[in-house]
Design a protein around this motif. Structure first.
Motif, PDB file in Angstrom:
ATOM      1  N   ALA A  61       0.833  -1.202   0.000  1.00 22.56           N
ATOM      2  CA  ALA A  61       0.000   0.000   0.000  1.00 22.56           C
ATOM      3  C   ALA A  61       0.867   1.252   0.000  1.00 22.56           C
ATOM      4  CB  ALA A  61      -0.937   0.001   1.204  1.00 22.56           C
ATOM      5  N   SER A  62       1.923   1.244   0.776  1.00 21.29           N
ATOM      6  CA  SER A  62       2.805   2.405   0.865  1.00 21.29           C
ATOM      7  C   SER A  62       3.438   2.720  -0.487  1.00 21.29           C
ATOM      8  CB  SER A  62       3.886   2.152   1.913  1.00 21.29           C
ATOM      9  OG  SER A  62       4.730   3.263   2.025  1.00 21.29           O
ATOM     10  N   ARG A  63       3.906   1.684  -1.195  1.00 15.59           N
ATOM     11  CA  ARG A  63       4.506   1.908  -2.520  1.00 15.59           C
ATOM     12  C   ARG A  63       3.476   2.478  -3.492  1.00 15.59           C
ATOM     13  NH1 ARG A  63       6.934  -2.942  -1.114  1.00 15.59           N
ATOM     14  NH2 ARG A  63       5.431  -4.161  -2.328  1.00 15.59           N
ATOM     15  N   ALA A  64       2.274   1.946  -3.470  1.00  8.08           N
ATOM     16  CA  ALA A  64       1.229   2.444  -4.369  1.00  8.08           C
ATOM     17  C   ALA A  64       0.878   3.894  -4.045  1.00  8.08           C
ATOM     18  CB  ALA A  64      -0.013   1.566  -4.267  1.00  8.08           C
ATOM     19  N   LEU A  65       0.812   4.211  -2.772  1.00  5.30           N
ATOM     20  CA  LEU A  65       0.478   5.578  -2.362  1.00  5.30           C
ATOM     21  C   LEU A  65       1.582   6.556  -2.739  1.00  5.30           C
ATOM     22  CD1 LEU A  65      -1.135   4.824   1.104  1.00  5.30           C
ATOM     23  CD2 LEU A  65      -2.312   5.521  -0.998  1.00  5.30           C
ATOM     24  N   GLN A  66       2.831   6.132  -2.665  1.00  9.66           N
ATOM     25  CA  GLN A  66       3.939   6.996  -3.082  1.00  9.66           C
ATOM     26  C   GLN A  66       3.795   7.368  -4.556  1.00  9.66           C
ATOM     27  OE1 GLN A  66       7.450   4.773  -2.050  1.00  9.66           O
ATOM     28  NE2 GLN A  66       7.429   5.458   0.078  1.00  9.66           N
ATOM     29  N   LYS A  67       3.433   6.395  -5.374  1.00  9.05           N
ATOM     30  CA  LYS A  67       3.251   6.655  -6.808  1.00  9.05           C
ATOM     31  C   LYS A  67       2.072   7.584  -7.041  1.00  9.05           C
ATOM     32  CE  LYS A  67       5.234   2.286  -8.360  1.00  9.05           C
ATOM     33  NZ  LYS A  67       4.948   0.974  -8.948  1.00  9.05           N
ATOM     34  N   LEU A  68       0.985   7.344  -6.325  1.00  6.48           N
ATOM     35  CA  LEU A  68      -0.199   8.198  -6.486  1.00  6.48           C
ATOM     36  C   LEU A  68       0.087   9.630  -6.045  1.00  6.48           C
ATOM     37  CD1 LEU A  68      -2.985   5.739  -5.328  1.00  6.48           C
ATOM     38  CD2 LEU A  68      -2.774   6.756  -7.607  1.00  6.48           C
ATOM     39  N   GLU A  69       0.860   9.767  -4.986  1.00  2.00           N
ATOM     40  CA  GLU A  69       1.216  11.108  -4.505  1.00  2.00           C
ATOM     41  C   GLU A  69       2.149  11.786  -5.510  1.00  2.00           C
ATOM     42  OE1 GLU A  69       2.398  13.167  -0.284  1.00  2.00           O
ATOM     43  OE2 GLU A  69       3.284  11.209  -0.729  1.00  2.00           O
ATOM     44  N   LYS A  70       3.122  11.050  -5.996  1.00  2.00           N
ATOM     45  CA  LYS A  70       4.069  11.597  -6.976  1.00  2.00           C
ATOM     46  C   LYS A  70       3.344  12.063  -8.238  1.00  2.00           C
ATOM     47  CE  LYS A  70       7.966  10.253  -9.851  1.00  2.00           C
ATOM     48  NZ  LYS A  70       8.706   9.128 -10.404  1.00  2.00           N
ATOM     49  N   ASN A  71       2.312  11.322  -8.640  1.00  2.00           N
ATOM     50  CA  ASN A  71       1.554  11.651  -9.848  1.00  2.00           C
ATOM     51  C   ASN A  71       0.401  12.622  -9.590  1.00  2.00           C
ATOM     52  OD1 ASN A  71       3.235  10.077 -11.463  1.00  2.00           O
ATOM     53  ND2 ASN A  71       2.014   8.242 -11.094  1.00  2.00           N
ATOM     54  N   GLY A  72       0.295  13.092  -8.353  1.00  2.00           N
ATOM     55  CA  GLY A  72      -0.642  14.163  -8.042  1.00  2.00           C
ATOM     56  C   GLY A  72      -2.079  13.753  -7.785  1.00  2.00           C
ATOM     57  N   PHE A  73      -2.348  12.472  -7.507  1.00  2.00           N
ATOM     58  CA  PHE A  73      -3.721  12.022  -7.282  1.00  2.00           C
ATOM     59  C   PHE A  73      -4.151  12.107  -5.822  1.00  2.00           C
ATOM     60  CE2 PHE A  73      -2.660   9.764 -11.257  1.00  2.00           C
ATOM     61  CZ  PHE A  73      -3.715  10.194 -12.043  1.00  2.00           C
ATOM     62  N   ILE A  74      -3.180  12.001  -4.914  1.00  6.03           N
ATOM     63  CA  ILE A  74      -3.505  12.046  -3.484  1.00  6.03           C
ATOM     64  C   ILE A  74      -2.562  13.005  -2.776  1.00  6.03           C
ATOM     65  CG2 ILE A  74      -4.393   9.677  -3.472  1.00  6.03           C
ATOM     66  CD1 ILE A  74      -1.757   9.025  -1.805  1.00  6.03           C
ATOM     67  N   GLU A  75      -2.954  13.343  -1.549  1.00  5.70           N
ATOM     68  CA  GLU A  75      -2.125  14.185  -0.677  1.00  5.70           C
ATOM     69  C   GLU A  75      -2.082  13.536   0.702  1.00  5.70           C
ATOM     70  OE1 GLU A  75      -4.369  17.816  -0.608  1.00  5.70           O
ATOM     71  OE2 GLU A  75      -3.555  18.489  -2.523  1.00  5.70           O
ATOM     72  N   ARG A  76      -0.961  13.682   1.360  1.00  3.15           N
ATOM     73  CA  ARG A  76      -0.821  13.247   2.754  1.00  3.15           C
ATOM     74  C   ARG A  76      -0.757  14.505   3.612  1.00  3.15           C
ATOM     75  NH1 ARG A  76       2.227   7.735   2.658  1.00  3.15           N
ATOM     76  NH2 ARG A  76       2.657   7.539   0.444  1.00  3.15           N
ATOM     77  N   LYS A  77      -1.544  14.490   4.670  1.00  5.77           N
ATOM     78  CA  LYS A  77      -1.549  15.640   5.585  1.00  5.77           C
ATOM     79  C   LYS A  77      -1.349  15.140   7.008  1.00  5.77           C
ATOM     80  CE  LYS A  77      -4.627  18.362   2.667  1.00  5.77           C
ATOM     81  NZ  LYS A  77      -5.927  19.023   2.565  1.00  5.77           N
ATOM     82  N   ASN A  78      -0.603  15.904   7.787  1.00  5.68           N
ATOM     83  CA  ASN A  78      -0.369  15.547   9.183  1.00  5.68           C
ATOM     84  C   ASN A  78      -1.668  15.609   9.971  1.00  5.68           C
ATOM     85  OD1 ASN A  78       2.407  15.196   8.884  1.00  5.68           O
ATOM     86  ND2 ASN A  78       2.839  17.340   9.355  1.00  5.68           N
ATOM     87  N   ASP A  79      -1.811  14.679  10.893  1.00  2.00           N
ATOM     88  CA  ASP A  79      -2.913  14.706  11.846  1.00  2.00           C
ATOM     89  C   ASP A  79      -2.719  15.930  12.735  1.00  2.00           C
ATOM     90  OD1 ASP A  79      -5.183  13.094  13.214  1.00  2.00           O
ATOM     91  OD2 ASP A  79      -3.812  13.587  14.856  1.00  2.00           O
ATOM     92  N   GLU A  80      -3.793  16.586  13.108  1.00  2.26           N
ATOM     93  CA  GLU A  80      -3.679  17.808  13.910  1.00  2.26           C
ATOM     94  C   GLU A  80      -3.153  17.539  15.307  1.00  2.26           C
ATOM     95  OE1 GLU A  80      -7.243  20.136  13.828  1.00  2.26           O
ATOM     96  OE2 GLU A  80      -7.327  20.120  11.650  1.00  2.26           O
ATOM     97  N   ILE A  81      -3.442  16.373  15.854  1.00  2.00           N
ATOM     98  CA  ILE A  81      -3.011  16.051  17.220  1.00  2.00           C
ATOM     99  C   ILE A  81      -1.661  15.332  17.224  1.00  2.00           C
ATOM    100  CG2 ILE A  81      -3.597  14.734  19.304  1.00  2.00           C
ATOM    101  CD1 ILE A  81      -6.574  15.203  18.493  1.00  2.00           C
ATOM    102  N   ASN A  82      -1.545  14.286  16.433  1.00  2.68           N
ATOM    103  CA  ASN A  82      -0.305  13.501  16.373  1.00  2.68           C
ATOM    104  C   ASN A  82       0.340  13.707  15.005  1.00  2.68           C
ATOM    105  OD1 ASN A  82       1.730  11.586  16.270  1.00  2.68           O
ATOM    106  ND2 ASN A  82       0.474   9.942  17.157  1.00  2.68           N
ATOM    107  N   LYS A  83       1.364  14.518  14.960  1.00  6.14           N
ATOM    108  CA  LYS A  83       2.003  14.891  13.686  1.00  6.14           C
ATOM    109  C   LYS A  83       2.670  13.711  12.978  1.00  6.14           C
ATOM    110  CE  LYS A  83       0.955  19.204  14.263  1.00  6.14           C
ATOM    111  NZ  LYS A  83      -0.275  19.678  13.710  1.00  6.14           N
ATOM    112  N   LYS A  84       2.886  12.603  13.683  1.00  3.21           N
ATOM    113  CA  LYS A  84       3.478  11.416  13.060  1.00  3.21           C
ATOM    114  C   LYS A  84       2.470  10.693  12.165  1.00  3.21           C
ATOM    115  CE  LYS A  84       6.864  10.475  16.658  1.00  3.21           C
ATOM    116  NZ  LYS A  84       7.340   9.490  17.642  1.00  3.21           N
ATOM    117  N   ILE A  85       1.209  10.918  12.421  1.00  2.00           N
ATOM    118  CA  ILE A  85       0.146  10.261  11.646  1.00  2.00           C
ATOM    119  C   ILE A  85      -0.117  11.059  10.381  1.00  2.00           C
ATOM    120  CG2 ILE A  85      -2.291   9.609  11.612  1.00  2.00           C
ATOM    121  CD1 ILE A  85      -2.104   9.147  14.636  1.00  2.00           C
ATOM    122  N   LYS A  86      -0.053  10.369   9.259  1.00  2.00           N
ATOM    123  CA  LYS A  86      -0.325  10.998   7.964  1.00  2.00           C
ATOM    124  C   LYS A  86      -1.694  10.531   7.486  1.00  2.00           C
ATOM    125  CE  LYS A  86       3.857  12.743   7.358  1.00  2.00           C
ATOM    126  NZ  LYS A  86       4.111  14.136   7.442  1.00  2.00           N
TER     127      LYS A  86
END
Length: 150
Positions: A61-86
């Motif tokens: 899943a992580s590899r697929a998400l990296q490709k999707l993020e690189k190609n501009g389909f998804i975004e990862r955002k930090n959790d407001e409480i726990n910044k380690k959570i994307k």
């Protein structure tokens, strides 16, 4: 005992193959549409939960998400409480293609259920839900290091 899993496999592979061909025009490669749909359905989902829904390991899943993020389909955002959570969200590009993917899914569902009565559709949904639950328990067992007894 009928080979029901063989039929389910043929159906799944056929639909996956069709989707992969049709989604090339929107620049999605093999299986990426599934991630886009699940993130669209669950904005803010985290990697672990997404992997569990799709029934794949986190590394895949992580590899697929990296490709999707690189190609501009998804975004990862930090959790407001726990910044380690994307948390995962569709980008503008992802939001643009989401309706197309949903229409394809609806078309495939309609095609698959063509000629069935409403009662038959309800029955197949209930039966496949039971089959899914049975398999999910083995998936959870094996994923967590257990071994099935044959």
């Amino acid at each position: 005992m009928p080979e029901i899993l063989r039929s389910i496999g043929v159906i799944a592979r056929s639909l996956d193959s069709i989707s992969n061909i049709e989604f090339k025009e929107i620049e999605l490669t093999k299986g990426q549409y599934l991630y886009v749909v699940r993130i669209g359905e669950n904005p803010g989902i985290i990697l672990e939960d997404l992997a569990n829904i799709i029934k794949i390991d986190k590394a895949t899943a992580s590899r697929a998400l990296q490709k999707l993020e690189k190609n501009g389909f998804i975004e990862r955002k930090n959790d407001e409480i726990n910044k380690k959570i994307k948390k995962l969200y569709l980008s503008e590009k992802g939001k643009e293609i989401y309706p197309f993917i949903k229409r394809e899914n609806e078309h495939s569902n309609n095609k698959a259920l063509q000629g069935l009565t409403n009662a038959e559709k309800d029955q197949i949904k209930k039966l496949l839900s039971k089959v899914q639950k049975n398999i999910e328990s083995d998936w959870d067992l094996v994923k967590n290091g257990g071994k099935r007894i044959y």
